[in-house]
Scaffold this active site. Structure first.
Site, PDB file in Angstrom:
ATOM      1  N   LYS A  18       0.835  -1.209   0.000  1.00 48.41           N
ATOM      2  CA  LYS A  18       0.000   0.000   0.000  1.00 48.41           C
ATOM      3  C   LYS A  18       0.867   1.257   0.000  1.00 48.41           C
ATOM      4  O   LYS A  18       0.704   2.146  -0.834  1.00 48.41           O
ATOM      5  CB  LYS A  18      -0.918   0.004   1.225  1.00 48.41           C
ATOM      6  CG  LYS A  18      -1.628   1.335   1.460  1.00 48.41           C
ATOM      7  CD  LYS A  18      -2.394   1.333   2.768  1.00 48.41           C
ATOM      8  CE  LYS A  18      -2.899   2.720   3.128  1.00 48.41           C
ATOM      9  NZ  LYS A  18      -3.858   3.270   2.168  1.00 48.41           N
ATOM     10  N   HIS A 700     -12.405   7.844  -7.627  1.00 51.48           N
ATOM     11  CA  HIS A 700     -11.294   6.913  -7.454  1.00 51.48           C
ATOM     12  C   HIS A 700     -10.145   7.216  -8.413  1.00 51.48           C
ATOM     13  O   HIS A 700      -9.184   6.463  -8.486  1.00 51.48           O
ATOM     14  CB  HIS A 700     -11.778   5.470  -7.632  1.00 51.48           C
ATOM     15  CG  HIS A 700     -12.620   5.010  -6.481  1.00 51.48           C
ATOM     16  ND1 HIS A 700     -13.988   5.153  -6.464  1.00 51.48           N
ATOM     17  CD2 HIS A 700     -12.289   4.438  -5.298  1.00 51.48           C
ATOM     18  CE1 HIS A 700     -14.462   4.678  -5.324  1.00 51.48           C
ATOM     19  NE2 HIS A 700     -13.463   4.238  -4.613  1.00 51.48           N
TER      20      HIS A 700
END
Length: 764
Positions: A18, A700
């Protein structure tokens, strides 16, 4: 006896991927640094499984975004708008498809079957020029082999890939995607040839669409595909893996007759009926990969029960052909219980994360081979009994309240009359603007929450800091001239976790992260017992925010179905019973918000479509209790209290009548990434009388849409929706974006709404 893992989590225990991805996207690290983090993660995963004794270890299940996008890259199926000129697909093209860029939007994103994981939907048509453009599968196989680990390379199966695709923009919606099978199979053959040359002895094709309701022509595509691949697969052991549900009888027959296939994988946790099919006719000499360890949940396996199942299967296929496996990829569960030193000891004994499930798989395989670890099995039996008998699990008062047989829970007045009453109170313009709830989570905000949890700052300091953040968000929205405001949710890191922390029957992890897509991770709560609401959860923050403005302020809640579907849910009672319990808890909160003067309350049901069973025969029962659960939450409010809900990133067309039956006053819904296919149901004559806000831009992606682009989207909506019910809003919450992106995007959104208000007024 052998053991197998379908797939493994990618983030790592500290979410290494991440942070590496986000650093790369922010321009703070190089592609080489990102690749190094990924290689280290892969190495540790392979070594962990090898050390645990797993025989069939997967490779090519690691992804920088999702495995379907990886397959799109492998096939060179890049939409023309990304200006890819051939050759090996690099990060620029790959991430542009996933996230968009300054010039063009991202591809559609939707849910992976009935999970909270997402994938990028391939855009295909007759003119797509397929080519072997990503050698990732072969590269990762060689990488593992160089570390001394012989793996099973995993590919999304060719038929499943096409069935998960959609016709590209400009291509007829009726275009037969399976007609492209002959064009993609040559590339699969190239991949297979390279894997064989590299020394692979096994290959796994994930053909999860076999658990769906398929037409005969779709099943014939599987027969055709594997017949065509048979000669290429010669010399390899071939596993076709299915998961998430039972395999229907006709699909089972097709699957077990496939040419060149030596092994079949089944989910025997969610697909218990498949056992009968296996017992009734698995071809002799074939391997059975028995998925008895749950890859979707975090409860410790009942080893004794699994062993009984496995022994019955051993009698059918023989001990040399039975392989103990997970039910699906462990991607859907948390990484390792070792990272949870503060988790309640009793509850912890009931759990197994990915690392523990690997141990369970191997323990079962060894037990079948006559090497049963008696101490391990005994400890497991003690934990199973502890969970079954714990007084922490059952609350008789809650169970009695949630026994709702025969009830309906509908508001007394119809939605048209309610909207009239609400408009008199709220006095909103046509095309009212709002956002979905969250605003960017800044580094400073995260620091404040972290320090408060660690008791480094006092409650008074924490409240002061959060109120200051809310004030900034309120002021910004007023400056932007948004009509219905939100408080930005600065007190929440994750919406489901936030509510779960305040409800009884929930437990929480410190590091139980699960990948949702790309770098997006969630930390699902664990529902271990009966659920109730001891105290108000959001009233303080909502009333504080409302006191800062004269505009309507939305109370922000997460709905019961979404809390259920985004949690690790107890498996010792039906899911609908747990959902009704959560609904009654949210109902208490809704009524307290109304009493506190909050006139607009949003109850998000982002995951309602996600939980839809994969088989049509099971849809009606699920939708009945899911929609009922939502209605429970707001049945008691006055007509003048406006109830909103929100849904995101799924195909809603097939459940539009259930959405109408939810009887919300306003629904906001994803629309921009999916080529506005939601609007097609209204073009086809579905009447919708409540307020609706199909998202006007994709949050997004970092891309900032222009005023003209948003106005064009709104005009397309006005072509099929009544002006008086249309709302203007982004697709989803703004938590993952930066203020540098949020401010201009919202500014353009409001400008577009005002532009069209003027045009509509002058047209009268």
């Amino acid at each position: 006896m052998a053991s197998h893992i379908v797939g493994y989590p990618r983030m790592g225990p500290k979410r290494e991927l991440k942070f590496a991805l986000e650093s790369f996207w922010d321009g703070k690290s190089s592609a080489e640094e990102l690749q190094k983090v990924a290689a280290d993660l892969r190495s540790s995963i392979w070594k962990q499984m090898a050390d645990a004794g797993i025989k069939y270890i997967p490779s090519n299940t690691f992804s920088f975004y999702d495995q379907v996008l990886d397959t799109t890259a492998m096939l060179g199926a890049v939409p023309a708008r990304y200006n890819w000129n051939g050759g090996e697909i690099g990060f620029d093209t790959y991430f542009s498809m996933a996230r968009g860029n300054a010039s063009v939007p991202a591809m559609e994103m939707t849910k992976w079957f009935d999970t909270n994981y997402h994938f990028i939907v391939p855009e295909l048509g007759p003119d797509v020029k397929f080519s072997y453009a990503s050698h990732k599968a072969v590269t990762e196989y060689k990488e593992a082999k160089s570390l001394g680990v012989d793996t099973v390379p995993v590919l999304v199966g060719p038929v499943t890939y096409l069935l998960l695709s959609k016709p590209a923009k400009g291509v007829e919606k009726t275009f037969p995607l399976l007609s492209l099978l002959d064009k993609i199979l040559p590339i699969y053959k190239e991949v297979i040839a390279e894997l064989k040359a590299a020394g692979a002895s096994w290959i796994q094709f994930d053909e999860a669409t076999l658990v769906m309701d398929l037409e005969s022509y779709q099943l014939e595509a599987f027969t055709k595909a594997y017949a065509e691949l048979e000669s290429s697969l010669s010399g390899l052991n071939v596993l076709v893996e299915t998961y998430f549900s039972d395999v229907p009888a006709d699909a089972f027959k097709t699957l077990t007759a496939l040419k060149g296939v030596t092994a079949f994988g089944f989910d025997l946790v969610r697909g218990t009926k498949t056992l009968d099919l296996i017992k009734g006719g698995l071809p002799s000499g074939k391997y059975l990969f028995a998925g008895v360890v749950d890859g979707r949940n975090i409860w410790a396996n009942d080893l004794d029960a699994s062993l009984i199942t496995l022994k019955s299967l051993e009698g059918i296929v023989g001990n040399d052909k039975l392989v103990v496996s997970t039910s699906c990829s462990l991607l859907h569960t948390a990484v390792d219980l070792v990272n949870e030193p503060k988790l309640d000891t009793e509850i912890k004994s009931w759990l197994a994360f990915a690392a523990q499930k690997v141990v369970e798989v191997n323990a079962l395989a060894k037990a079948l081979a006559g090497q049963k670890d008696e101490a391990f099995f005994s400890a497991n039996a003690v934990a199973q009994a502890s969970r079954k008998n714990s007084p922490r699990v059952t609350n008789k008062a809650v169970q009695k309240a949630a026994a709702l047989k025969g009830s309906d829970h509908r508001r007394a007045t119809n939605v048209t009359a309610r909207l009239d009453a609400q408009q008199k109170k709220l006095n909103l313009p046509i095309l009212p603007t709002t956002t979905i709830g969250s605003f960017p989570q800044t580094i400073e905000l995260r620091r404040v929450r972290r320090e408060y949890k660690a008791k480094k700052i006092s409650e008074e300091e924490y409240v002061k800091a959060i109120k200051e953040e809310i004030s900034k968000v309120v002021k910004l929205q007023e400056e932007l001239d948004i009509d219905v405001l939100v408080h930005g949710e600065p007190e929440r890191n994750d919406m489901v976790e936030y509510f779960g922390e305040q409800l009884s029957g929930f437990a929480f992890t410190a590091n139980g992260w699960v990948q949702s897509y790309g770098s997006r991770c969630v930390k699902p709560p664990i529902i271990y017992g009966d659920v109730s609401r001891p105290n108000p959860m959001t009233v303080f923050w909502s009333t504080a925010a409302q006191s800062m403005t004269k505009r309507p302020m939305k109370g922000m809640l997460t709905g019961p179905v979404t809390i259920l579907n985004w949690s690790f849910v107890r498996n010792d009672q039906p899911r609908f019973e747990t959902c009704y319990q959560i609904a009654l808890a949210i109902k208490d909160e809704v009524e307290d918000l109304e009493k506190a003067g909050i006139n607009v309350i949003q109850i998000d049901e982002a995951a309602l479509r996600e939980g839809l069973p994969l088989r049509k025969a099971e849809h009606a029962f699920y939708l009945d209790w899911a929609v009922h659960s939502f209605r429970i939450t707001n049945v008691g409010v006055q007509d003048t209290t406006q109830i909103h809900t929100h849904m995101c990133y799924s195909n809603f067309n097939d459940i539009i009548h259930s959405i109408i039956d939810m009887d919300a006053d306003v629904i906001t819904i994803e629309n921009s990434r999916s080529d506005e296919k939601l609007l097609s149901v209204f073009r086809e004559g579905v009447k919708y009388g409540a307020g609706i806000g199909p998202g006007v831009y994709d949050i997004h992606s970092p891309r900032i849409p222009s005023t003209e682009e948003i106005a064009d989207r709104i005009n397309k909506m006005l072509a099929v929706l009544e002006t008086n019910i249309l709302w203007v809003n982004p697709d989803c919450g703004l938590k993952t974006r930066k203020y540098a992106e949020v401010k201009p995007a919202l500014q353009n959104m409001v400008a577009a709404a005002k532009l069209l208000r003027t045009e509509l007024a002058s047209a009268k």
